[in-house]
Design an enzyme around this catalytic site. Structure first.
Site, PDB file in Angstrom:
ATOM      1  N   ASP A 157      12.921  10.834 -39.126  1.00 39.75           N
ATOM      2  CA  ASP A 157      12.858  10.094 -37.868  1.00 39.75           C
ATOM      3  C   ASP A 157      11.454  10.169 -37.269  1.00 39.75           C
ATOM      4  OD1 ASP A 157      13.918  12.883 -37.595  1.00 39.75           O
ATOM      5  OD2 ASP A 157      13.416  12.534 -35.511  1.00 39.75           O
ATOM      6  N   TYR A 168       3.597  -1.108 -30.997  1.00 42.15           N
ATOM      7  CA  TYR A 168       3.962  -1.755 -29.728  1.00 42.15           C
ATOM      8  C   TYR A 168       2.898  -2.735 -29.251  1.00 42.15           C
ATOM      9  CZ  TYR A 168       7.813   1.552 -29.229  1.00 42.15           C
ATOM     10  OH  TYR A 168       8.956   2.276 -29.420  1.00 42.15           O
ATOM     11  N   SER A 198       3.545  -6.034 -30.721  1.00 39.51           N
ATOM     12  CA  SER A 198       4.731  -6.615 -30.098  1.00 39.51           C
ATOM     13  C   SER A 198       4.413  -7.208 -28.730  1.00 39.51           C
ATOM     14  CB  SER A 198       5.829  -5.559 -29.958  1.00 39.51           C
ATOM     15  OG  SER A 198       6.192  -5.033 -31.212  1.00 39.51           O
TER      16      SER A 198
END
Length: 245
Positions: free
Chosen positions: A114, A229, A232
């Site tokens: 993760d 990000y 994005s």
């Protein structure tokens, strides 16, 4: 505890015969032999498994319909390298050798984590320690070595046939706490706590005022983080070794 899951803790042999723990998380009524996800929690081999790591492992089991084995490897600095990697390897060997008793399908075993790479970079900070990324998933933006290439790669690493690529980091200091800076490989986000009004972010460079931004927050990205990000939000993709942010 989730009533749809059966959770057990098993002590297994780790590196050099010492014991480590494995959490075995199984959805109720899972048909056997079952697929399995071997989960190595994040933390860069330094931070212990947090409650959210356990919740993620339970979520993986529920959403994928497979058994999840979360390995609680030993941590640095108390246990020095290569104890952590050897613990992980020992856990993998134990799992594959005990597929029948665990009611697992040996043809359907996956390895996952993760965000381990980003967390490792955050823990290492500005020490200059190199990081190797092994891509066992699909995208692997930061992991250049595939699982099929591991043996060849580690042989070349042992022979000194490798090149270190440097990436820029962001250092975050809050207030006057210069002794405990935080580091980010991708980006640092300054955001508000509520959803009421905009905030004003006064930004300086080298002590000189650059601009005051009005909005929901401010995102500062490295070239490495330009594909995360920042992209994005409409930002450009930047060459990884560019000396900008």
């Amino acid at each position: 505890k989730d009533p749809e899951l059966d959770v057990q803790t098993r002590t297994i042999p780790g590196y050099q015969g010492d014991e480590i723990e494995v959490y075995i998380i199984t959805p109720k009524d899972l048909p056997a032999p079952a697929p399995c996800l071997v989960n190595f929690h994040g933390g860069g081999f330094v931070l212990r498994a947090a409650p959210h790591h356990y919740r993620l492992a339970c979520q993986y089991a529920l959403e994928t319909g497979c058994q999840v084995l979360m390995v609680d490897y030993r941590l640095m600095p108390r246990f020095t390298h290569p104890c952590q990697m050897e613990d992980a390897f020992a856990a993998w060997n134990w799992i594959t050798a005990n597929c029948e008793s665990l009611q697992l399908d040996p043809e359907r075993i996956a390895i996952g984590g993760d965000g381990t790479f980003l967390k490792a970079a955050r823990c290492i900070g500005n020490t200059g320690i190199p990081i190797i990324g092994i891509n066992t998933g699909r995208l692997g933006f930061l992991a250049d070595v595939s699982a099929d290439e591991m043996e060849t790669f580690f042989a070349q690493l042992h022979e000194g046939r490798y090149m270190v690529r440097e990436r820029g980091l962001l250092e975050l200091i809050i207030g006057d706490d210069n002794e405990h800076p935080a580091y980010a490989l991708n980006e640092i986000a300054v955001s508000k706590h509520d959803s009421s009004s905009m905030i004003a972010v006064r930004t300086t460079v080298g002590g000189e005022h650059l601009a005051t931004y009005m909005g929901d927050g401010l995102l500062i990205a490295t070239p490495t983080g330009s594909t995360a990000y920042s992209l994005s939000a409409g930002g450009p993709i930047i060459y990884p070794q560019a000396d900008v942010f």
